[in-house]
Design a protein around this motif. Structure first.
Motif, PDB file in Angstrom:
ATOM      1  N   CYS A 241     -34.991 -78.996  16.031  1.00  0.00           N
ATOM      2  CA  CYS A 241     -33.992 -78.303  15.204  1.00  0.00           C
ATOM      3  C   CYS A 241     -34.560 -77.955  13.840  1.00  0.00           C
ATOM      4  CB  CYS A 241     -32.717 -79.139  15.069  1.00  0.00           C
ATOM      5  SG  CYS A 241     -31.635 -79.029  16.516  1.00  0.00           S
ATOM      6  N   GLN A 242     -35.388 -78.833  13.286  1.00  0.00           N
ATOM      7  CA  GLN A 242     -36.022 -78.529  12.003  1.00  0.00           C
ATOM      8  C   GLN A 242     -36.885 -77.277  12.121  1.00  0.00           C
ATOM      9  OE1 GLN A 242     -37.958 -81.851   9.944  1.00  0.00           O
ATOM     10  NE2 GLN A 242     -36.821 -83.214  11.314  1.00  0.00           N
ATOM     11  N   THR A 243     -37.641 -77.187  13.210  1.00  0.00           N
ATOM     12  CA  THR A 243     -38.500 -76.023  13.418  1.00  0.00           C
ATOM     13  C   THR A 243     -37.658 -74.775  13.664  1.00  0.00           C
ATOM     14  OG1 THR A 243     -40.252 -77.405  14.322  1.00  0.00           O
ATOM     15  CG2 THR A 243     -40.342 -75.059  14.865  1.00  0.00           C
ATOM     16  N   TRP A 244     -36.612 -74.913  14.477  1.00  0.00           N
ATOM     17  CA  TRP A 244     -35.769 -73.774  14.840  1.00  0.00           C
ATOM     18  C   TRP A 244     -34.980 -73.238  13.656  1.00  0.00           C
ATOM     19  CZ3 TRP A 244     -30.486 -73.628  17.492  1.00  0.00           C
ATOM     20  CH2 TRP A 244     -30.281 -72.404  18.142  1.00  0.00           C
ATOM     21  N   SER A 245     -34.442 -74.131  12.838  1.00  0.00           N
ATOM     22  CA  SER A 245     -33.536 -73.683  11.780  1.00  0.00           C
ATOM     23  C   SER A 245     -34.126 -73.772  10.379  1.00  0.00           C
ATOM     24  CB  SER A 245     -32.229 -74.490  11.838  1.00  0.00           C
ATOM     25  OG  SER A 245     -32.494 -75.845  11.548  1.00  0.00           O
ATOM     26  N   GLY A 246     -35.309 -74.337  10.228  1.00  0.00           N
ATOM     27  CA  GLY A 246     -35.901 -74.464   8.905  1.00  0.00           C
ATOM     28  C   GLY A 246     -35.394 -75.686   8.150  1.00  0.00           C
TER      29      GLY A 246
ATOM     30  N   SER B 292     -21.801 -81.824  13.516  1.00  0.00           N
ATOM     31  CA  SER B 292     -22.891 -82.781  13.726  1.00  0.00           C
ATOM     32  C   SER B 292     -24.130 -82.212  13.058  1.00  0.00           C
ATOM     33  CB  SER B 292     -23.173 -82.978  15.216  1.00  0.00           C
ATOM     34  OG  SER B 292     -22.083 -83.588  15.845  1.00  0.00           O
ATOM     35  N   VAL B 293     -24.865 -83.071  12.395  1.00  0.00           N
ATOM     36  CA  VAL B 293     -26.106 -82.658  11.755  1.00  0.00           C
ATOM     37  C   VAL B 293     -27.247 -83.245  12.565  1.00  0.00           C
ATOM     38  CG1 VAL B 293     -27.484 -82.711   9.651  1.00  0.00           C
ATOM     39  CG2 VAL B 293     -24.985 -82.656   9.491  1.00  0.00           C
ATOM     40  N   CYS B 294     -28.096 -82.372  13.094  1.00  0.00           N
ATOM     41  CA  CYS B 294     -29.229 -82.824  13.900  1.00  0.00           C
ATOM     42  C   CYS B 294     -30.509 -82.730  13.083  1.00  0.00           C
ATOM     43  CB  CYS B 294     -29.365 -82.010  15.186  1.00  0.00           C
ATOM     44  SG  CYS B 294     -30.695 -82.643  16.245  1.00  0.00           S
ATOM     45  N   HIS B 295     -31.209 -83.848  12.996  1.00  0.00           N
ATOM     46  CA  HIS B 295     -32.459 -83.921  12.234  1.00  0.00           C
ATOM     47  C   HIS B 295     -33.689 -83.917  13.134  1.00  0.00           C
ATOM     48  CE1 HIS B 295     -30.209 -84.982   8.591  1.00  0.00           C
ATOM     49  NE2 HIS B 295     -29.533 -85.857   9.312  1.00  0.00           N
ATOM     50  N   CYS B 296     -33.520 -83.630  14.450  1.00  0.00           N
ATOM     51  CA  CYS B 296     -34.686 -83.683  15.343  1.00  0.00           C
ATOM     52  C   CYS B 296     -35.725 -82.643  14.919  1.00  0.00           C
ATOM     53  CB  CYS B 296     -34.276 -83.509  16.805  1.00  0.00           C
ATOM     54  SG  CYS B 296     -34.053 -81.801  17.350  1.00  0.00           S
ATOM     55  N   ARG B 297     -36.934 -82.896  15.291  1.00  0.00           N
ATOM     56  CA  ARG B 297     -38.043 -82.015  14.908  1.00  0.00           C
ATOM     57  C   ARG B 297     -37.865 -80.602  15.457  1.00  0.00           C
ATOM     58  NH1 ARG B 297     -40.403 -80.277  11.207  1.00  0.00           N
ATOM     59  NH2 ARG B 297     -42.488 -79.507  11.528  1.00  0.00           N
TER      60      ARG B 297
ATOM     61  N   GLU C  58     -20.415 -61.202  23.874  1.00  0.00           N
ATOM     62  CA  GLU C  58     -20.420 -59.744  23.961  1.00  0.00           C
ATOM     63  C   GLU C  58     -21.784 -59.302  23.456  1.00  0.00           C
ATOM     64  OE1 GLU C  58     -17.013 -57.906  22.091  1.00  0.00           O
ATOM     65  OE2 GLU C  58     -15.725 -59.542  22.775  1.00  0.00           O
ATOM     66  N   GLY C  59     -22.395 -58.372  24.152  1.00  0.00           N
ATOM     67  CA  GLY C  59     -23.750 -57.953  23.815  1.00  0.00           C
ATOM     68  C   GLY C  59     -24.790 -58.854  24.454  1.00  0.00           C
ATOM     69  N   GLU C  60     -24.437 -59.411  25.611  1.00  0.00           N
ATOM     70  CA  GLU C  60     -25.304 -60.377  26.292  1.00  0.00           C
ATOM     71  C   GLU C  60     -26.701 -59.822  26.566  1.00  0.00           C
ATOM     72  OE1 GLU C  60     -24.887 -63.684  29.827  1.00  0.00           O
ATOM     73  OE2 GLU C  60     -23.230 -62.334  29.409  1.00  0.00           O
ATOM     74  N   GLU C  61     -26.821 -58.511  26.708  1.00  0.00           N
ATOM     75  CA  GLU C  61     -28.142 -57.910  26.942  1.00  0.00           C
ATOM     76  C   GLU C  61     -29.076 -58.100  25.745  1.00  0.00           C
ATOM     77  OE1 GLU C  61     -25.515 -54.723  25.134  1.00  0.00           O
ATOM     78  OE2 GLU C  61     -25.265 -56.302  26.637  1.00  0.00           O
ATOM     79  N   ASN C  62     -28.516 -58.458  24.595  1.00  0.00           N
ATOM     80  CA  ASN C  62     -29.306 -58.688  23.383  1.00  0.00           C
ATOM     81  C   ASN C  62     -29.607 -60.162  23.147  1.00  0.00           C
ATOM     82  OD1 ASN C  62     -29.441 -55.920  22.341  1.00  0.00           O
ATOM     83  ND2 ASN C  62     -27.229 -56.124  22.218  1.00  0.00           N
ATOM     84  N   VAL C  63     -29.234 -61.012  24.104  1.00  0.00           N
ATOM     85  CA  VAL C  63     -29.434 -62.454  23.948  1.00  0.00           C
ATOM     86  C   VAL C  63     -30.714 -62.875  24.657  1.00  0.00           C
ATOM     87  CG1 VAL C  63     -28.501 -64.753  24.454  1.00  0.00           C
ATOM     88  CG2 VAL C  63     -26.964 -62.904  23.742  1.00  0.00           C
ATOM     89  N   GLY C  64     -31.572 -63.558  23.926  1.00  0.00           N
ATOM     90  CA  GLY C  64     -32.749 -64.190  24.501  1.00  0.00           C
ATOM     91  C   GLY C  64     -32.472 -65.676  24.628  1.00  0.00           C
ATOM     92  N   VAL C  65     -33.040 -66.302  25.642  1.00  0.00           N
ATOM     93  CA  VAL C  65     -32.856 -67.733  25.855  1.00  0.00           C
ATOM     94  C   VAL C  65     -34.233 -68.365  25.999  1.00  0.00           C
ATOM     95  CG1 VAL C  65     -31.893 -69.499  27.370  1.00  0.00           C
ATOM     96  CG2 VAL C  65     -30.604 -67.410  26.932  1.00  0.00           C
ATOM     97  N   TYR C  66     -34.426 -69.456  25.264  1.00  0.00           N
ATOM     98  CA  TYR C  66     -35.684 -70.190  25.308  1.00  0.00           C
ATOM     99  C   TYR C  66     -35.420 -71.608  25.812  1.00  0.00           C
ATOM    100  CZ  TYR C  66     -39.748 -72.792  23.712  1.00  0.00           C
ATOM    101  OH  TYR C  66     -40.847 -73.607  23.668  1.00  0.00           O
ATOM    102  N   ALA C  67     -36.098 -72.010  26.885  1.00  0.00           N
ATOM    103  CA  ALA C  67     -35.977 -73.383  27.399  1.00  0.00           C
ATOM    104  C   ALA C  67     -36.815 -74.284  26.500  1.00  0.00           C
ATOM    105  CB  ALA C  67     -36.446 -73.451  28.844  1.00  0.00           C
ATOM    106  N   SER C  68     -36.151 -74.938  25.546  1.00  0.00           N
ATOM    107  CA  SER C  68     -36.867 -75.734  24.551  1.00  0.00           C
ATOM    108  C   SER C  68     -37.240 -77.129  25.047  1.00  0.00           C
ATOM    109  CB  SER C  68     -36.050 -75.832  23.258  1.00  0.00           C
ATOM    110  OG  SER C  68     -34.771 -76.367  23.509  1.00  0.00           O
ATOM    111  N   SER C  69     -36.684 -77.536  26.171  1.00  0.00           N
ATOM    112  CA  SER C  69     -37.025 -78.830  26.771  1.00  0.00           C
ATOM    113  C   SER C  69     -36.619 -78.785  28.244  1.00  0.00           C
ATOM    114  CB  SER C  69     -36.294 -79.965  26.050  1.00  0.00           C
ATOM    115  OG  SER C  69     -34.903 -79.846  26.251  1.00  0.00           O
TER     116      SER C  69
END
Length: 143
Positions: free
Chosen positions: A35-40, A28-33, A55-66
Motif C-alpha cells: 500500500c505504501q508503494t501503491w499510494s505513496g 482502515s489505515v493500511c501501512h503494508c509495504r 461505469e467505464g469498466e473498459e478503462n479499468v486495469g487490474v493488477y494481481a498484487s498477490s
C-alpha cells in the motif's frame, strides 16, 4: 451508519465512476509495504463485502498484487479505484475517491509492523500486525 448507504466516486479524468454500498463510515489505515508503494504512503480505505458497480469498466486495469488480492486503477489517469480479495468477497476503496463530506472516522490501523517510523497518528485506534490481519481473514474464510 445503521443501514447500507450508497457512496460514489469518480477517477480524476472522469472515465471511471464507482458506486458501492457501505455499512459504516469506518476508515482502515493500511501501512503494508504494498500500500505504501501503491499510494505513496499509508492507504486510507473504506471496506465493503458488497460488490461495486463500475461505469467505464473498459478503462479499468487490474493488477494481481498477490496470490490473494488485486488492485484496480483507471487506465487513463492512473487513479486508484479498489483493492479486492481474489475471491471477490472483500473490497477496499481509497476514502479520497468516494463522496466528500461523509463523516469518516479512522477505526483501525493494520500492518502496523510495517509502518515507517517517520510518521504517527494521534488517533487512538486498534493496531493489528500483518499476522493478526491474516489470522482474522483466515478465521472468517469459513463464514
Amino acid at each position: 451508519m445503521s443501514a447500507s448507504q450508497e457512496s460514489r466516486g469518480t477517477c480524476l479524468c472522469g472515465a471511471v465512476s464507482i458506486r458501492v454500498m457501505l455499512e459504516r463510515h469506518d476508515v482502515s489505515v493500511c501501512h503494508c509495504r504494498m500500500c505504501q508503494t501503491w499510494s505513496g504512503g499509508p492507504m486510507f480505505a473504506v471496506e465493503s463485502e458488497m460488490p461495486m458497480t463500475l461505469e467505464g469498466e473498459e478503462n479499468v486495469g487490474v493488477y494481481a498484487s498477490s496470490d490473494w488480492a488485486e488492485r484496480g486503477f483507471c487506465r487513463q489517469c492512473g487513479t486508484h479505484l479498489f483493492y479486492r480479495l481474489a475471491n471477490g468477497q472483500h473490497y477496499a476503496f481509497p476514502v479520497g475517491l468516494l463522496d466528500a463530506g461523509e463523516p469518516w472516522a479512522i477505526a483501525q490501523q493494520i500492518f502496523i509492523d510495517e509502518k515507517p517510523s517517520f510518521y504517527d497518528f494521534a488517533n487512538d485506534t486498534p493496531c493489528l500486525t500483518g499476522d493478526e490481519v491474516f489470522a482474522q481473514f483466515a478465521g472468517s474464510a469459513g463464514s
